[in-house]
Design a protein around this motif. Structure first.
Motif, PDB file in Angstrom:
ATOM      1  N   PHE A  26       0.818  -1.210   0.000  1.00  0.00           N
ATOM      2  CA  PHE A  26       0.000   0.000   0.000  1.00  0.00           C
ATOM      3  C   PHE A  26       0.856   1.266   0.000  1.00  0.00           C
ATOM      4  CE2 PHE A  26      -3.035   3.133   1.659  1.00  0.00           C
ATOM      5  CZ  PHE A  26      -4.108   2.900   0.823  1.00  0.00           C
ATOM      6  N   ALA A  27       1.969   1.261   0.733  1.00  0.00           N
ATOM      7  CA  ALA A  27       2.848   2.441   0.766  1.00  0.00           C
ATOM      8  C   ALA A  27       3.419   2.720  -0.629  1.00  0.00           C
ATOM      9  CB  ALA A  27       3.972   2.245   1.783  1.00  0.00           C
ATOM     10  N   ALA A  28       3.857   1.679  -1.321  1.00  0.00           N
ATOM     11  CA  ALA A  28       4.395   1.859  -2.675  1.00  0.00           C
ATOM     12  C   ALA A  28       3.297   2.330  -3.625  1.00  0.00           C
ATOM     13  CB  ALA A  28       5.010   0.555  -3.175  1.00  0.00           C
ATOM     14  N   PHE A  29       2.093   1.808  -3.457  1.00  0.00           N
ATOM     15  CA  PHE A  29       0.964   2.199  -4.304  1.00  0.00           C
ATOM     16  C   PHE A  29       0.637   3.681  -4.105  1.00  0.00           C
ATOM     17  CE2 PHE A  29      -3.637   2.303  -5.332  1.00  0.00           C
ATOM     18  CZ  PHE A  29      -3.574   1.840  -6.639  1.00  0.00           C
ATOM     19  N   THR A  30       0.602   4.114  -2.850  1.00  0.00           N
ATOM     20  CA  THR A  30       0.343   5.522  -2.543  1.00  0.00           C
ATOM     21  C   THR A  30       1.443   6.408  -3.114  1.00  0.00           C
ATOM     22  OG1 THR A  30      -0.874   4.901  -0.546  1.00  0.00           O
ATOM     23  CG2 THR A  30      -0.081   7.166  -0.671  1.00  0.00           C
ATOM     24  N   SER A  31       2.683   5.997  -2.978  1.00  0.00           N
ATOM     25  CA  SER A  31       3.807   6.774  -3.522  1.00  0.00           C
ATOM     26  C   SER A  31       3.721   6.879  -5.045  1.00  0.00           C
ATOM     27  CB  SER A  31       5.143   6.145  -3.127  1.00  0.00           C
ATOM     28  OG  SER A  31       5.337   6.247  -1.743  1.00  0.00           O
ATOM     29  N   ALA A  32       3.340   5.799  -5.695  1.00  0.00           N
ATOM     30  CA  ALA A  32       3.214   5.820  -7.150  1.00  0.00           C
ATOM     31  C   ALA A  32       2.145   6.825  -7.577  1.00  0.00           C
ATOM     32  CB  ALA A  32       2.898   4.426  -7.675  1.00  0.00           C
ATOM     33  N   TRP A  33       1.029   6.850  -6.863  1.00  0.00           N
ATOM     34  CA  TRP A  33      -0.025   7.812  -7.200  1.00  0.00           C
ATOM     35  C   TRP A  33       0.413   9.235  -6.897  1.00  0.00           C
ATOM     36  CZ3 TRP A  33      -3.853   7.730 -10.395  1.00  0.00           C
ATOM     37  CH2 TRP A  33      -4.347   6.497 -10.799  1.00  0.00           C
ATOM     38  N   ARG A  34       1.144   9.439  -5.822  1.00  0.00           N
ATOM     39  CA  ARG A  34       1.648  10.789  -5.507  1.00  0.00           C
ATOM     40  C   ARG A  34       2.551  11.286  -6.634  1.00  0.00           C
ATOM     41  NH1 ARG A  34       2.025  14.301  -1.372  1.00  0.00           N
ATOM     42  NH2 ARG A  34       3.855  15.647  -1.307  1.00  0.00           N
ATOM     43  N   ARG A  35       3.400  10.409  -7.137  1.00  0.00           N
ATOM     44  CA  ARG A  35       4.279  10.779  -8.246  1.00  0.00           C
ATOM     45  C   ARG A  35       3.459  11.153  -9.480  1.00  0.00           C
ATOM     46  NH1 ARG A  35       9.546   9.350  -8.657  1.00  0.00           N
ATOM     47  NH2 ARG A  35       9.226   8.617 -10.802  1.00  0.00           N
ATOM     48  N   LEU A 140       1.507   2.231 -12.663  1.00  0.00           N
ATOM     49  CA  LEU A 140       1.803   0.815 -12.448  1.00  0.00           C
ATOM     50  C   LEU A 140       3.297   0.522 -12.601  1.00  0.00           C
ATOM     51  CD1 LEU A 140      -1.311  -0.760 -14.137  1.00  0.00           C
ATOM     52  CD2 LEU A 140      -0.734  -0.821 -11.704  1.00  0.00           C
ATOM     53  N   GLU A 141       3.975   1.199 -13.527  1.00  0.00           N
ATOM     54  CA  GLU A 141       5.430   1.035 -13.645  1.00  0.00           C
ATOM     55  C   GLU A 141       6.127   1.533 -12.383  1.00  0.00           C
ATOM     56  OE1 GLU A 141       6.446   3.179 -17.208  1.00  0.00           O
ATOM     57  OE2 GLU A 141       5.757   1.561 -18.527  1.00  0.00           O
ATOM     58  N   ASP A 142       5.706   2.699 -11.888  1.00  0.00           N
ATOM     59  CA  ASP A 142       6.290   3.238 -10.656  1.00  0.00           C
ATOM     60  C   ASP A 142       6.001   2.322  -9.475  1.00  0.00           C
ATOM     61  OD1 ASP A 142       7.096   5.367 -12.208  1.00  0.00           O
ATOM     62  OD2 ASP A 142       5.899   6.877 -11.156  1.00  0.00           O
ATOM     63  N   TYR A 143       4.764   1.830  -9.390  1.00  0.00           N
ATOM     64  CA  TYR A 143       4.399   0.931  -8.296  1.00  0.00           C
ATOM     65  C   TYR A 143       5.259  -0.329  -8.317  1.00  0.00           C
ATOM     66  CZ  TYR A 143       1.992  -2.617  -5.631  1.00  0.00           C
ATOM     67  OH  TYR A 143       1.717  -3.631  -4.749  1.00  0.00           O
ATOM     68  N   THR A 144       5.436  -0.905  -9.480  1.00  0.00           N
ATOM     69  CA  THR A 144       6.242  -2.116  -9.585  1.00  0.00           C
ATOM     70  C   THR A 144       7.658  -1.864  -9.093  1.00  0.00           C
ATOM     71  OG1 THR A 144       4.908  -2.937 -11.417  1.00  0.00           O
ATOM     72  CG2 THR A 144       7.111  -3.873 -11.187  1.00  0.00           C
ATOM     73  N   ALA A 145       8.265  -0.779  -9.561  1.00  0.00           N
ATOM     74  CA  ALA A 145       9.632  -0.459  -9.127  1.00  0.00           C
ATOM     75  C   ALA A 145       9.682  -0.216  -7.616  1.00  0.00           C
ATOM     76  CB  ALA A 145      10.150   0.762  -9.883  1.00  0.00           C
ATOM     77  N   SER A 147       7.643  -1.160  -5.239  1.00  0.00           N
ATOM     78  CA  SER A 147       7.332  -2.350  -4.437  1.00  0.00           C
ATOM     79  C   SER A 147       8.499  -3.338  -4.431  1.00  0.00           C
ATOM     80  CB  SER A 147       6.054  -3.025  -4.926  1.00  0.00           C
ATOM     81  OG  SER A 147       6.222  -3.552  -6.222  1.00  0.00           O
ATOM     82  N   LEU A 148       9.396  -3.219  -5.418  1.00  0.00           N
ATOM     83  CA  LEU A 148      10.591  -4.069  -5.466  1.00  0.00           C
ATOM     84  C   LEU A 148      11.803  -3.390  -4.834  1.00  0.00           C
ATOM     85  CD1 LEU A 148      10.214  -5.456  -9.103  1.00  0.00           C
ATOM     86  CD2 LEU A 148       9.787  -6.681  -6.942  1.00  0.00           C
ATOM     87  N   GLY A 149      11.575  -2.200  -4.256  1.00  0.00           N
ATOM     88  CA  GLY A 149      12.664  -1.467  -3.621  1.00  0.00           C
ATOM     89  C   GLY A 149      13.584  -0.774  -4.621  1.00  0.00           C
ATOM     90  N   GLN A 150      13.114  -0.574  -5.840  1.00  0.00           N
ATOM     91  CA  GLN A 150      13.908   0.066  -6.880  1.00  0.00           C
ATOM     92  C   GLN A 150      13.424   1.496  -7.099  1.00  0.00           C
ATOM     93  OE1 GLN A 150      13.244  -2.495 -10.231  1.00  0.00           O
ATOM     94  NE2 GLN A 150      14.302  -4.236  -9.300  1.00  0.00           N
ATOM     95  N   SER A 151      14.252   2.266  -7.793  1.00  0.00           N
ATOM     96  CA  SER A 151      13.858   3.625  -8.151  1.00  0.00           C
ATOM     97  C   SER A 151      12.944   3.561  -9.365  1.00  0.00           C
ATOM     98  CB  SER A 151      15.080   4.467  -8.492  1.00  0.00           C
ATOM     99  OG  SER A 151      15.885   4.628  -7.352  1.00  0.00           O
ATOM    100  N   PRO A 152      11.859   4.301  -9.337  1.00  0.00           N
ATOM    101  CA  PRO A 152      10.983   4.345 -10.504  1.00  0.00           C
ATOM    102  C   PRO A 152      11.666   5.066 -11.659  1.00  0.00           C
ATOM    103  CG  PRO A 152       9.990   5.513  -8.640  1.00  0.00           C
ATOM    104  CD  PRO A 152      11.340   5.068  -8.232  1.00  0.00           C
ATOM    105  N   PRO A 153      11.171   4.865 -12.868  1.00  0.00           N
ATOM    106  CA  PRO A 153      11.755   5.561 -14.022  1.00  0.00           C
ATOM    107  C   PRO A 153      11.652   7.075 -13.853  1.00  0.00           C
ATOM    108  CG  PRO A 153      10.112   3.942 -14.724  1.00  0.00           C
ATOM    109  CD  PRO A 153      10.053   4.007 -13.239  1.00  0.00           C
TER     110      PRO A 153
END
Length: 156
Positions: A26-35, A140-145, A147-153
């Motif tokens: 959920f934290a990664a999902f929220t961060s992806a939407w914030r971005r 979804l690309e940001d969320y995937t990154a 949630s895997l502990g990676q930097s989003p594009p």
């Protein structure tokens, strides 16, 4: 024709739904939407038309997205799809108020520990279908990154 603030009550709303077969971070999902909201000014707009001859788009400051989180793990499997259709109707009926951002909302529906859906309800005045697909893909690309502990594009 003057703009009506209640015109968002189920009218001109689009709903995008994604079903994910994986555990929810959920934290990664929220961060992806914030971005996504930070990147796309249209997602931070509201409209003003009172005391004016034309409608103005007003960007509002970036705030943390409010994502509704519903636990449906107790719903019987055979009942989930009916309940989902009922949710979509009720969500659309809630509408949005055009002079009060945000004119979109995200809802997470947890179906099981390894299955969840999210629904993005957005007013067509903000973006069209092509824009919705772009935002969803980026999110979804940001969320995937994330949630895997990676930097989003990095995007412009």
């Amino acid at each position: 024709m003057p703009l009506n603030p209640s015109a968002g009550k189920g009218v001109y709303l689009q709903q995008a739904e994604v079903h994910v077969q994986a555990a929810l971070d959920f934290a990664a999902f929220t961060s992806a939407w914030r971005r996504a909201i930070a990147r796309h000014e249209a997602l931070r707009l509201q409209f003003d038309w009172r005391d004016q001859t034309e409608v103005r788009q007003l960007p509002v400051p970036l705030e943390a997205p409010v994502i509704a989180d519903h636990d449906w793990t107790h719903v019987a499997r055979q009942r989930v799809e009916d309940r989902f259709q009922e949710f979509l109707i009720a969500d659309r009926h809630k509408g949005v108020t055009l002079d009060q951002a945000p004119l979109h909302r995200v809802t997470v529906l947890r179906i099981s520990p390894e299955s969840w859906r999210f629904v993005w309800t957005i007013h067509h005045a903000l973006i069209d279908g092509r824009g919705i697909a772009t935002v969803l893909r980026e999110c979804l690309e940001d969320y995937t990154a994330l949630s895997l502990g990676q930097s989003p594009p990095v995007r412009s």
